[in-house]
Design an enzyme around this catalytic site. Structure first.
Site, PDB file in Angstrom:
ATOM      1  N   ASP A   1       0.832  -1.198   0.000  1.00 52.23           N
ATOM      2  CA  ASP A   1       0.000   0.000   0.000  1.00 52.23           C
ATOM      3  C   ASP A   1       0.869   1.250   0.000  1.00 52.23           C
ATOM      4  OD1 ASP A   1      -2.090  -1.672   0.066  1.00 52.23           O
ATOM      5  OD2 ASP A   1      -2.863  -1.058   2.040  1.00 52.23           O
ATOM      6  N   ALA A   2       1.979   1.189   0.760  1.00 58.27           N
ATOM      7  CA  ALA A   2       2.845   2.367   0.870  1.00 58.27           C
ATOM      8  C   ALA A   2       3.469   2.699  -0.492  1.00 58.27           C
ATOM      9  CB  ALA A   2       3.927   2.119   1.905  1.00 58.27           C
TER      10      ALA A   2
ATOM     11  N   ASP B   1       0.799   4.240  -2.629  1.00 59.81           N
ATOM     12  CA  ASP B   1       0.545   5.623  -2.236  1.00 59.81           C
ATOM     13  C   ASP B   1       1.627   6.555  -2.772  1.00 59.81           C
ATOM     14  OD1 ASP B   1      -1.766   4.938  -1.025  1.00 59.81           O
ATOM     15  OD2 ASP B   1      -0.988   4.979   1.019  1.00 59.81           O
TER      16      ASP B   1
ATOM     17  N   LYS C   1     -34.212  17.883   4.849  1.00 59.90           N
ATOM     18  CA  LYS C   1     -33.849  17.148   3.639  1.00 59.90           C
ATOM     19  C   LYS C   1     -32.340  16.984   3.684  1.00 59.90           C
ATOM     20  CE  LYS C   1     -34.588  16.837  -1.291  1.00 59.90           C
ATOM     21  NZ  LYS C   1     -33.252  16.655  -1.825  1.00 59.90           N
TER      22      LYS C   1
ATOM     23  N   CYS D   1     -26.979  20.881 -39.092  1.00 58.71           N
ATOM     24  CA  CYS D   1     -26.141  21.549 -38.093  1.00 58.71           C
ATOM     25  C   CYS D   1     -25.340  20.514 -37.308  1.00 58.71           C
ATOM     26  CB  CYS D   1     -27.021  22.365 -37.148  1.00 58.71           C
ATOM     27  SG  CYS D   1     -26.090  23.033 -35.759  1.00 58.71           S
TER      28      CYS D   1
HETATM   29  S1  IVH Z   1     -38.599  11.153   1.194  1.00 57.96           S
HETATM   30  C1  IVH Z   1     -41.317   9.513  -1.816  1.00 57.96           C
HETATM   31  N1  IVH Z   1     -37.290  12.402   3.066  1.00 57.96           N
HETATM   32  O1  IVH Z   1     -34.337  13.563  -1.447  1.00 57.96           O
HETATM   33  C2  IVH Z   1     -40.328  10.393  -1.209  1.00 57.96           C
HETATM   34  N2  IVH Z   1     -36.240  12.148   0.946  1.00 57.96           N
HETATM   35  O2  IVH Z   1     -35.468  14.549  -3.915  1.00 57.96           O
HETATM   36  C3  IVH Z   1     -39.086   9.688  -0.924  1.00 57.96           C
HETATM   37  N3  IVH Z   1     -33.981  13.049   0.842  1.00 57.96           N
HETATM   38  O3  IVH Z   1     -34.080  10.577  -3.247  1.00 57.96           O
HETATM   39  C4  IVH Z   1     -38.058  10.539  -0.335  1.00 57.96           C
HETATM   40  N4  IVH Z   1     -33.877  13.749   2.916  1.00 57.96           N
HETATM   41  O4  IVH Z   1     -32.367  11.021  -1.413  1.00 57.96           O
HETATM   42  C5  IVH Z   1     -37.274  11.983   1.797  1.00 57.96           C
HETATM   43  N5  IVH Z   1     -36.208  13.440   4.831  1.00 57.96           N
HETATM   44  C6  IVH Z   1     -36.202  13.022   3.574  1.00 57.96           C
HETATM   45  C7  IVH Z   1     -35.091  13.206   2.727  1.00 57.96           C
HETATM   46  C8  IVH Z   1     -35.154  12.757   1.411  1.00 57.96           C
HETATM   47  C9  IVH Z   1     -33.231  13.643   1.769  1.00 57.96           C
HETATM   48  C10 IVH Z   1     -33.557  12.810  -0.564  1.00 57.96           C
HETATM   49  C11 IVH Z   1     -33.662  11.399  -1.040  1.00 57.96           C
HETATM   50  C12 IVH Z   1     -34.531  11.427  -2.262  1.00 57.96           C
HETATM   51  C13 IVH Z   1     -34.424  12.852  -2.642  1.00 57.96           C
HETATM   52  C14 IVH Z   1     -35.647  13.296  -3.403  1.00 57.96           C
END
Ligand code: IVH
Length: 702
Positions: free
Chosen positions: A44-45, A48, A127, A448
């Site tokens: 590995d070294a 790297d 999200k 085009c």
């Molecule tokens: S629900 C049917 N909840 O957002 C709905 N999605 O734009 C299923 N994501 O592919 C997703 N946080 O990767 C849900 N609290 C959350 C989320 C979340 C991140 C992502 C997920 C999904 C994408 C949709």
């Protein structure tokens, strides 16, 4: 002394170029031995050291960095290595809301669809900016873990997911079949440490925590994934042998009880005001969370309502992502480049002095169109404010005119295509409305070179032919040398290569080898048979995208009947046009575009050559044993038990085609009180007329 033994500081430019070439080959050889054959030939070294030397030379001579530079890759090509798995229940995406009004509309749509007097209870949760995964448990045992992929099928990364501490291998008290869905992500602190580690080892650093999470999860060797600090939040589910609970909130709590990490910032909200309050609170808290979030997801809490609401296209009607405002930065506009898209649209692209916005280096931004440039009076040399939201292309939001250099001239938008033919580019006038398009389009169509090239890129793209190893870069190269100038040529590449017509043969070209050339030909062969909807989408007819292609495929069922209908529509046959227009979701613009596409001799000839090479499969008949599957239904009058939208959605989910007007092809007219001309027409044509209750009995609703 040979270049291989010289200090990086002592290398001449020519020696450095030769060294980079040698290192690229050497590292690729060791990657293959390590990742594909599990049989490393050096320590590995020592490995790297090779990478560090490569990085040091690239740093001294950035202009010499190769297209196949090892610093652009970690390990071997991943996507070919994981088996594809089809999700038992598709993994959906989410629609976006960018303003309070968008959220208000979202709630109003739900109320209308379900005919609710009050706002439904919603959950609100962060999200997470990572990548989603599906974990399948059978009798409590984790048997399969997959990435989202295109939503229908993803990659089998079970061994890698199993290395994540927050993912239990066994759970007690779960339904026999339980698919848990959630987000794999990396915290800010772990991301910083990982990048330091990578850098010290001369390995690739990651752009942001999301890329780091994705790159780490998709390692060929799970031992590497195990060293990466990945985490997992559960927020949804796929297939279940029994329900988890009656509401979203309780179902997620149940996932918590089963041993999954769930997000502490999930709340239950009463309505608009409440969700917006939670949104603002999370926006405040965002910087302290320690991981990236890019908005707040709202979901209808009652699961029976979620079921009734169903989906449009690939996103649920019962959920939405309320995005945080875009991040901004200031930089200089170095140039404006005109790009030509597949449909000939001339798009101005801002070439910027590179600047970091929200953790990503941005050097291009869209300027939309010529009116937009004139409206903002954007000039080359200007200092501009740009913004970037999520995966959206960065935009120029403001010009700082007080910083404008002397002599900067207003930008003159070209009136001809930038290609060597310099074909006139025009702004179309809509024949129906008289409106002048904001888009200037090259009128060269298939003459085009840019449009042809973009067509080919679209043809091989993911939602179309999806040929592994044949992406934009490869199409670009094949097109430039004249080896592939229309879709059919892709399928004759192998034969022409074997006949010595490709010079040099593919395997002898830069970036290619025996194995990768063989893989490409294999991937092409694998696509000689193609689903009807993908095929229609691949044609790149204007106004016919993925969703419309799917509608056309289910309606016509086979290539032959679609082609017949399209040819008839191009001859302006009233009945064919009517039928196509009656497909719910099709409008005049799309039908006109289909007609024009098939009326063009060049297109018809290119299509025939393509059809000599490929077989188009008939559309899968709606996988439904419902008596209405495959039948054409029209709704009219007022319905009492369901809203019109819900009735339509339900019919479609059972495999029925919903049309907007009655014709000889209609199987059922569902008529509520107040039905008028459609009912009359149905009676004249002898179409079976059903009341709302008859319909419900027929579909087994009640
Ligand atoms: S629900 C049917 N909840 O957002 C709905 N999605 O734009 C299923 N994501 O592919 C997703 N946080 O990767 C849900 N609290 C959350 C989320 C979340 C991140 C992502 C997920 C999904 C994408 C949709």
């Amino acid at each position: 002394m040979s270049a291989a033994h010289k200090d990086v500081e002592a290398l001449s430019e020519a020696e450095a170029a030769a060294e980079l070439e040698r290192l690229a080959k050497e590292i690729a050889k060791h990657d293959k031995a390590y990742y594909e054959k599990d049989a490393p030939k050096i320590s590995d070294a020592a490995y790297d050291q090779l990478r560090q030397r490569n990085a040091a030379i690239e740093e001294r001579f950035p202009q010499l960095k190769r297209n196949d530079s090892p610093s652009e890759r970690v390990g071997a090509k991943p996507s070919e290595q994981f088996a594809e798995v089809r999700h038992a229940v598709p993994m959906l995406s989410l629609g976006n809301a960018f303003s309070d009004e968008d959220v208000e509309d979202f709630i109003a749509r739900i109320r209308r669809f379900l005919n609710l007097e009050e706002s439904p209870v919603l959950t609100a949760e962060p999200k997470i900016d990572g990548l989603s995964a599906n974990l399948r448990y059978e009798d409590g045992e984790l048997v399969l873990g997959a990435t989202r992929g295109d939503g229908r099928s993803g990659e089998n990364v079970t061994a890698n997911l199993k290395t994540i501490p927050g993912i239990p291998h066994r759970i007690e008290g779960a339904p026999d079949v339980l698919e848990v869905r959630g987000e794999v992500y990396m915290s800010h602190a772990d991301f910083a440490t990982l990048n330091q580690r990578q850098e010290a080892a001369g390995k690739k650093t990651y752009m942001n925590p999301r890329n780091a999470a994705a790159g780490s999860l998709r390692q060929i060797d799970p031992k590497i994934t195990a060293q990466r600090p990945l985490r997992f939040f559960a927020y949804a589910w796929g297939e279940l042998s029994e329900p988890l609970a009656a509401t979203q909130y309780e179902a997620v709590q149940r996932l918590g009880e089963l041993g999954f990490e769930i997000n502490a910032d999930m709340a239950r909200c009463e309505g608009l005001e409440d969700v917006l309050k939670h949104y603002r609170a999370l926006e405040e808290k965002r910087a302290q969370l320690g991981y990236d979030i890019d908005g707040v997801v709202y979901k209808v809490d009652r699961l029976d309502w979620q079921e009734r609401l169903g989906f449009v296209s690939r996103a649920p009607r019962w959920a939405i992502a309320h995005k945080f405002p875009a991040e901004k930065a200031t930089t200089v506009l170095n140039d404006i480049e005109i790009q030509v898209g597949r449909t000939g649209a001339l798009t101005p692209v801002a070439k910027l002095k590179p600047v970091t916005v929200g953790g990503v280096v941005v050097s291009n931004a869209t300027l939309h169109n010529e009116d937009e440039i004139a409206r903002k009076d954007v000039r080359i040399g200007d200092t501009v404010v740009i913004q970037r939201a999520g995966d959206v292309i960065p935009q120029i939001v403001e010009v700082l005119t007080d910083k404008r250099p002397k002599g900067a001239e207003p930008f003159e938008f070209p009136k001809t295509c930038p290609c060597k033919l310099a074909t006139p580019a025009e702004r179309e006038v809509n024949p129906r409305t008289g409106e002048v398009s904001v888009v200037r389009r090259c009128t060269g169509e298939f003459a085009c070179p840019y449009q042809r090239k973009e067509h080919l890129k679209h043809f091989v793209s993911r939602k179309a032919f999806d040929i592994e190893g044949l992406g934009e870069k490869q199409i670009e190269a094949f097109y430039e040398e004249g080896a592939v100038t229309e879709p059919a040529h892709i399928f004759t590449l192998k034969a022409r290569n074997e006949a010595g017509e490709l010079d040099p043969p593919l395997s002898k070209r830069e970036g290619w080898g025996e194995k990768s050339a063989a893989n490409l030909f294999e991937a092409i062969e694998a696509r000689r048979t193609i689903a009807l909807s993908r095929f229609i989408n691949a044609l790149g007819i204007r106004h016919v995208g993925e969703e419309t292609a799917r509608l056309l495929a289910t309606t016509y069922g086979s290539w032959t009947s679609f082609r017949e209908a399209a040819d008839a529509a191009s001859d302006d046959e009233a009945e064919a046009r009517e039928t196509m227009l009656s497909i719910d979701g099709m409008g005049d613009t799309a039908v006109d575009a289909i007609g024009r596409f098939f009326a063009e001799d060049h297109n018809a000839a290119a299509l025939d050559r393509l059809l000599d090479q490929v077989t188009v499969e008939d559309a899968e008949q709606a996988a439904s044993d419902s008596p209405v599957a495959g039948k054409t239904v029209v709704f009219t009058g007022s319905l009492e038990r369901f809203t019109r939208d819900e009735a339509k959605a339900r019919a479609q989910s059972l495999g029925a085609k919903v049309a907007g007007s009655v014709s000889g092809k209609t199987d059922y007219l569902v008529a509520g009180p107040g039905a008028g001309s459609k009912l009359k027409k149905a009676e004249e044509l002898g179409v079976q007329v059903l009341s709302e209750d008859d319909w419900l009995t027929l579909i087994g609703g009640e």
